[in-house]
Design a protein around this motif. Structure first.
Motif, PDB file in Angstrom:
ATOM      1  N   UNK A 173      27.702 -50.524  71.852  1.00 59.07           N
ATOM      2  CA  UNK A 173      27.784 -49.051  71.828  1.00 59.07           C
ATOM      3  C   UNK A 173      28.871 -48.609  70.856  1.00 59.07           C
ATOM      4  N   UNK A 218      24.215 -46.257  58.435  1.00 56.17           N
ATOM      5  CA  UNK A 218      22.835 -46.604  58.697  1.00 56.17           C
ATOM      6  C   UNK A 218      22.409 -47.863  57.932  1.00 56.17           C
ATOM      7  N   UNK A 277      23.152 -50.994  59.951  1.00 58.47           N
ATOM      8  CA  UNK A 277      22.730 -51.123  61.352  1.00 58.47           C
ATOM      9  C   UNK A 277      22.131 -52.487  61.651  1.00 58.47           C
ATOM     10  N   UNK A 300      11.548 -45.468  62.397  1.00 57.95           N
ATOM     11  CA  UNK A 300      12.763 -44.654  62.522  1.00 57.95           C
ATOM     12  C   UNK A 300      13.257 -44.564  63.962  1.00 57.95           C
ATOM     13  N   UNK A 301      13.152 -45.662  64.697  1.00 56.82           N
ATOM     14  CA  UNK A 301      13.708 -45.714  66.054  1.00 56.82           C
ATOM     15  C   UNK A 301      15.117 -46.291  65.938  1.00 56.82           C
ATOM     16  N   UNK A 302      16.120 -45.602  66.479  1.00 53.11           N
ATOM     17  CA  UNK A 302      17.502 -46.055  66.287  1.00 53.11           C
ATOM     18  C   UNK A 302      17.747 -47.445  66.875  1.00 53.11           C
ATOM     19  N   UNK A 344      20.688 -47.813  70.075  1.00 47.77           N
ATOM     20  CA  UNK A 344      20.190 -47.572  71.424  1.00 47.77           C
ATOM     21  C   UNK A 344      19.299 -48.724  71.880  1.00 47.77           C
ATOM     22  N   UNK A 380      21.400 -51.741  72.943  1.00 45.61           N
ATOM     23  CA  UNK A 380      22.159 -51.471  74.164  1.00 45.61           C
ATOM     24  C   UNK A 380      21.238 -51.465  75.380  1.00 45.61           C
ATOM     25  N   UNK A 381      20.089 -50.809  75.251  1.00 48.00           N
ATOM     26  CA  UNK A 381      19.198 -50.690  76.406  1.00 48.00           C
ATOM     27  C   UNK A 381      18.599 -52.051  76.754  1.00 48.00           C
ATOM     28  N   UNK A 405      10.655 -45.527  73.959  1.00 48.86           N
ATOM     29  CA  UNK A 405      11.648 -45.500  72.886  1.00 48.86           C
ATOM     30  C   UNK A 405      11.134 -44.800  71.627  1.00 48.86           C
ATOM     31  N   UNK A 406       9.813 -44.876  71.416  1.00 49.92           N
ATOM     32  CA  UNK A 406       9.239 -44.236  70.228  1.00 49.92           C
ATOM     33  C   UNK A 406       8.941 -42.778  70.574  1.00 49.92           C
ATOM     34  N   UNK A 407       9.957 -41.928  70.467  1.00 51.25           N
ATOM     35  CA  UNK A 407       9.874 -40.563  70.977  1.00 51.25           C
ATOM     36  C   UNK A 407       8.806 -39.725  70.304  1.00 51.25           C
TER      37      UNK A 407
END
Lengths: 195, 487
Positions: free
Chosen positions: B24, B32, B35, B100-102, B105, B108-109, B146-148
């Motif tokens: 986190x 970016x 990442x 484009x999924x961060x 997160x 961490x999840x 996760x893929x909003x």
């Protein structure tokens, strides 16, 4: 049964300062309270899922939470009751009401999405209530004669000794829930900026 | 109660929690373009956790006032969790970045879910067990959604969340009944509380709620309706994780609740369990036969595999001979490990063919893969053979041990049903191989993802599938020790 009565009387005396678990045989004040609160919990619970206006549902849920807090107090667990009032009745219900007010545009009445399954759901729910009720009645639960003390000190001791590890696990559970909720609630454009 | 000394026994959990916090924090400070560094950082962290697992192997202690147990069984489950974690973390980023999924997160999840599986495996109290279950499934709901910006992901996540919450509540209700009957939530105290002579309505209700809630979590028929939608909606490499990670955790729960706390009652839960096992194997396979989308086909076939693993538990419950019962548990552990590796990798190959975000994992994407990317096609071929259960892959031995356990426990008829099901499954697994090698590529073939992490993970998984198939001995001896801590 004289032996039983001689045991029961002093316990009554000791408990009279503190509300005891309701007994179905005698219609004293605590059983009256119990039934009122039970009607509050179950009735409000049914209202939450059947009312069509989401704000009405939220208010019914507050009644349900409040009755449950009363139930805890009646069982001699004042600290649990206080937590129920503070957290559920105070924080969560207000948050839910705010969330509804901030997100609902116009009419708050929603169509019931599972409308067609209603009759089947009622039948299944009644069957399960019947089964569970039958099991409750015909089981000897070996109840203690008096409610176990659940004061502030007892709960504090339990939380920081026996339940120390589960307590810490909850903190991680809440952490991931918070991060997940923020991620899901954030707009995709904000994801881009955050990265 | 010496909580400071107890800290050493939960060293792996502490390190994993620290890794979550590190991820986190690091995620906040890197740009970016950097990442991707989170992936090697996570893998490195997980390797450190694995080293800590070696330290606590052979501890066999009950710690934290009986809330937690660090026995060899739990260490094995945790080691399998680490394997699942490392492979999943390597496979996912390439797929997520295109959409484009961060990544912060995601890492961490995923790590939180792994921690939940750790807790679940080590629980010796139903309170800890339930918290572990929640810590595992809450991140799983998040991973599904996760893929909003994709509505299938939204739908899958919402369905999984709603139904999963109900199942958790049902488990909790069952736990409360068990507590009411025994006056304790401690697993070994429940096992010793003499429930076996007192079959009553209340015990029946407790068993019923526990069976429904926990078989929902392993996606057994008829509690599987959430599976295809959740698995199809989730980003493909994450589907691979979801199909094995939470399932491993749920099997740890089944072992702790049914093979430990409720072991004295096994004659009572065996009957309903056998029905569920047969239904799960058969319906999972029959529906998988009709799927033309490989992702959905793998989702249904994962239901069938759940059924095969349940056969091992049924073998445990059907015998009074301790050696045979141990064999049942051992077959469950081996199957879970082997299945985890091959299934994550199979989903990952489907994901590699979805570099174009308009691809959904259809069978046609695989047409002619044998000529377009021989290495990946060969890897997928090995994975399909392993999922079918053809030697010398791990899938073959996993099925063999389950079969042997079932026959030894006197469940030969169940073994026959398993073999028939495996034969049926061969059709849809081998169909993928046929498409890869005997069909011409499409006019506009799906672009293939060739990210280095994914390639390494695929090579590792295929190597694992083959090596565990050729030399299962070393792992089996570990499993034998692990299963022995139950008896």
């Amino acid at each position: 049964m004289p032996a039983l009565e001689s045991v029961a009387v002093p316990e009554r005396d000791r408990l009279s300062a503190q509300p005891s678990q309701p007994e179905l045989s005698t219609l004293d004040i605590s059983s009256v309270l119990f039934f009122l609160l039970a009607i509050g919990v179950v009735g409000a619970g049914i209202a939450v899922v059947t009312l069509r206006n989401i704000i009405h549902s939220a208010v019914a849920m507050m009644i349900c939470f409040g009755s449950l807090a009363g139930m805890y107090a009646l069982l001699g667990a004042p600290i649990v009751a206080a937590a129920q009032v503070l957290i559920y009745l105070g924080a969560i219900s207000v948050l839910i009401l705010f969330a509804i007010m901030l997100t609902q545009a116009g009419d708050a009445n929603l169509p019931a999405p599972f409308h067609r399954q209603g009759p089947i759901a009622v039948v299944v729910a009644l069957a399960i209530i019947g089964l569970v009720g039958w099991a409750v009645v015909q089981t000897d639960w070996g109840l203690l004669p008096e409610a176990v003390s659940a004061g502030v000190e007892d709960i504090a001791n339990a939380v920081f000794t026996t339940f120390a590890l589960p307590f810490e696990i909850i903190s991680l559970l809440i952490l991931v829930a918070i991060i997940g909720a923020i991620y899901l609630a954030r707009r995709p454009e904000e994801d881009e900026r955050a990265n | 109660m010496n909580y400071i000394n107890d800290l050493v026994t939960i060293l792996p959990e502490i390190l994993l929690a620290v890794l979550i916090l590190v991820i986190i924090t690091v995620d906040l400070f890197i740009s970016r373009a950097n990442k991707w560094l989170l992936t090697p950082l996570t893998v490195g962290g997980l390797i450190v956790v694995a080293a800590a697992l070696v330290v606590v192997w052979d501890t066999n202690e009950s710690v934290y006032a009986g809330m937690y147990v660090v026995d060899d069984l739990s260490v094995f489950f945790k080691a399998a969790t680490i394997v699942i974690g490392i492979i999943s973390v390597l496979f996912a980023p390439a797929y997520l970045v295109v959409r484009r999924i961060p990544l912060g997160e995601f890492h961490m999840i995923l790590l939180s879910a792994l921690l939940g599986m750790f807790v679940l495996a080590s629980s010796s109290d139903l309170i800890t067990l339930f918290l572990g279950l929640e810590l595992m499934t809450m991140p799983s709901y998040l991973l599904t959604g996760l893929h909003k910006t994709d509505r299938y992901s939204n739908e899958g996540g919402l369905k999984y969340f709603l139904l999963g919450s109900f199942a958790s509540a049902i488990v909790l209700f069952g736990i409360s009944w068990l507590y009411g009957l025994t006056g304790t939530t401690n697993i070994s105290e429940i096992a010793a509380s003499g429930l076996e002579g007192r079959m009553s309505g209340a015990l029946l209700v407790a068993l019923g709620f526990l069976i429904v809630g926990s078989t929902f979590k392993i996606a057994a028929v008829p509690f599987h309706y959430w599976t295809p939608d959740a698995y199809q909606g989730a980003p493909t490499p994450i589907t691979g994780f979801l199909s094995v990670g939470p399932k491993l955790g749920a099997f740890a729960l089944l072992v702790r609740v049914f093979a430990e706390a409720l072991a004295p009652l096994r004659a009572d839960w065996l009957g309903i369990f056998l029905v569920l096992t047969v239904l799960t194997m058969t319906i999972g396979n029959v529906v998988a036969l009709t799927q033309v989308n490989v992702k959905r086909m793998l989702a249904y076939s994962s239901i069938a595999h759940t059924g095969y693993i349940m056969v091992g538990l049924a073998a445990f419950a059907n015998t009074d001979d301790q050696a045979v019962a141990a064999q049942g548990i051992e077959s469950v552990l081996f199957y879970v490990l082997g299945y985890a590796i091959m299934n994550i990798a199979a989903f990952a190959v489907v994901g590699m063919l979805q570099r174009d975000t308009r691809r959904f994992g259809g069978l046609n994407s695989f047409a002619g893969l044998g000529s377009r990317s021989p290495a990946r096609a060969a890897a997928m071929g090995v994975l399909m053979l392993s999922l079918t259960g053809i030697p010398p892959t791990v899938g073959f031995f996993a099925k063999l041990y389950v079969l042997l356990a079932a026959v030894d426990a006197g469940l030969a008829w169940l073994a026959v049903i398993l073999v028939l099901n495996a034969a049926m499954a061969a059709f849809y697994y081998l169909r993928v191989v046929v498409y890869m090698y005997m069909r011409d590529p499409e006019d506009e073939p799906a672009p293939i993802d060739t990210s280095p992490f994914g390639t390494v993970a695929l090579a590792l998984s295929v190597a694992g599938v083959v090596i565990l198939g050729l030399f299962p001995g070393a792992v089996l001896s570990l499993i034998e020790v692990s299963a022995a801590s139950l008896f």
